[in-house]
Design a protein around this motif. Structure first.
Motif, PDB file in Angstrom:
ATOM      1  N   ASN A   4       0.817  -1.209   0.000  1.00 26.70           N
ATOM      2  CA  ASN A   4       0.000   0.000   0.000  1.00 26.70           C
ATOM      3  C   ASN A   4       0.855   1.265   0.000  1.00 26.70           C
ATOM      4  N   LYS A   5       1.931   1.239   0.798  1.00 25.94           N
ATOM      5  CA  LYS A   5       2.831   2.389   0.838  1.00 25.94           C
ATOM      6  C   LYS A   5       3.514   2.585  -0.508  1.00 25.94           C
ATOM      7  N   SER A   6       3.889   1.491  -1.137  1.00 23.56           N
ATOM      8  CA  SER A   6       4.539   1.560  -2.445  1.00 23.56           C
ATOM      9  C   SER A   6       3.606   2.193  -3.479  1.00 23.56           C
ATOM     10  N   ILE A   7       2.337   1.789  -3.467  1.00 21.60           N
ATOM     11  CA  ILE A   7       1.345   2.353  -4.396  1.00 21.60           C
ATOM     12  C   ILE A   7       1.160   3.843  -4.127  1.00 21.60           C
ATOM     13  N   GLU A   8       1.096   4.200  -2.851  1.00 20.79           N
ATOM     14  CA  GLU A   8       0.932   5.602  -2.461  1.00 20.79           C
ATOM     15  C   GLU A   8       2.085   6.464  -2.979  1.00 20.79           C
ATOM     16  N   LEU A   9       3.306   5.962  -2.838  1.00 23.45           N
ATOM     17  CA  LEU A   9       4.466   6.728  -3.280  1.00 23.45           C
ATOM     18  C   LEU A   9       4.513   6.849  -4.809  1.00 23.45           C
ATOM     19  N   LYS A  10       4.108   5.799  -5.507  1.00 25.43           N
ATOM     20  CA  LYS A  10       4.085   5.861  -6.972  1.00 25.43           C
ATOM     21  C   LYS A  10       3.076   6.904  -7.451  1.00 25.43           C
ATOM     22  N   LYS A  11       1.943   6.994  -6.771  1.00 28.97           N
ATOM     23  CA  LYS A  11       0.946   8.013  -7.125  1.00 28.97           C
ATOM     24  C   LYS A  11       1.482   9.410  -6.855  1.00 28.97           C
ATOM     25  N   SER A  12       2.257   9.552  -5.787  1.00 30.65           N
ATOM     26  CA  SER A  12       2.863  10.845  -5.485  1.00 30.65           C
ATOM     27  C   SER A  12       3.840  11.250  -6.582  1.00 30.65           C
ATOM     28  N   ALA A  13       4.598  10.278  -7.105  1.00 32.44           N
ATOM     29  CA  ALA A  13       5.544  10.568  -8.191  1.00 32.44           C
ATOM     30  C   ALA A  13       4.802  11.029  -9.443  1.00 32.44           C
ATOM     31  N   GLU A  14       3.685  10.372  -9.754  1.00 32.93           N
ATOM     32  CA  GLU A  14       2.881  10.761 -10.914  1.00 32.93           C
ATOM     33  C   GLU A  14       2.343  12.182 -10.739  1.00 32.93           C
TER      34      GLU A  14
END
Length: 272
Positions: A4-14
């Motif tokens: 979940n944290k990994s998905i959250e960070l990827k969305k932040s990068a986008e």
């Protein structure tokens, strides 16, 4: 790092990349896109997981410090400060407008989470050394992180700071080299052949890790001081200049360029 944290960070990068394109287009002039886009994941890992800071008390004495030595990467820096709640949209959308504080290189403003002013390359690590030494003297536990460019490492002042940090055993100092392998004038290896940069840092007595600078899991894992070594740490983050925008990737002219309506639309379409 959990899923979940990994998905959250990827969305932040986008989100950050979209914000950067908006900022650069709205300013109506040229901006440093390439080196800002290459360091997005590094900043996401720092502000989204690694750094210890408080949005409600930006001057908190025990906060970790982040110094952007490669000041021309400021588009990425402003986007990170916005994405993680340290500045508002009104501020960042004033980028390079008349009377704005948010110009092409950062101006120190602790209330916005900007620890130092930076423009001329080669000075951020020296500042970071001083801050890390002060923390040791004051018996403070905060860490100091400094982001440099690989082209910036051509500057002699960088290596004076590297020697000093090793001599003083600054294990609370973490340098990050954004190795996107390109500079304003072309490929870094053609300008100054520095292919063995890991061995040089290691020779000066630093802990060295060389990783994919777009791999959030690897960044989160490595952006911590190595314990029980009395050595500073450097992360060589291998990145792509202009990452995320096809016509900017590995193109030297997008070190500093201007978006037209057409290229802006293409960039937004790719990000969406």
């Amino acid at each position: 790092m959990d899923k979940n944290k990994s998905i959250e960070l990827k969305k932040s990068a986008e989100k950050m990349r979209t914000v950067m394109i908006e900022m650069g287009y709205r300013c109506g002039s040229s901006a440093h896109f390439g080196g800002g886009l290459s360091m997005v994941e590094i900043l996401v890992a720092l502000y989204g997981h690694v750094l210890n800071y408080r949005n409600d008390v930006p001057r908190w004495e025990d906060r970790d410090r982040f110094i952007l030595s490669k000041g021309h990467g400021v588009l990425g820096f402003y986007a990170a400060l916005y994405t993680f709640g340290l500045i508002g949209k009104k501020e960042i959308m004033s980028f390079q407008q008349n009377e704005s504080e948010f110009i092409a290189h950062p101006i120190m403003d602790l209330d916005f989470g900007i620890e130092s002013s930076n423009g001329s390359l080669g000075h951020g690590l020296s500042l970071g050394v001083g801050i890390a030494m002060a923390a040791k003297l004051k018996k403070k536990s905060f860490k100091t992180f400094v982001m440099l460019g690989d082209g910036e490492c051509n500057e002699g002042s960088v290596w004076e700071a590297v020697m000093c940090a090793s001599h003083h055993k600054l294990d609370n100092l973490i340098a990050i080299v954004d190795r996107n392998s390109m500079q304003n004038d072309g490929e870094s290896i053609d300008i100054m052949n520095f292919s063995s940069i890991e061995s040089v840092w290691r020779g000066f007595g630093w802990n060295v890790a060389s990783i994919d600078g777009h791999d959030l899991d690897a960044l989160v894992e490595n952006l911590v001081p190595v314990k029980n070594t009395d050595k500073p740490t450097v992360i060589i983050a291998n990145t792509v200049k202009g990452k995320g925008i096809s016509f900017m990737e590995n193109v030297a002219s997008w070190h500093h360029g201007t978006l037209t309506q057409k290229t802006y639309d293409q960039a937004i379409e790719e990000l969406e």
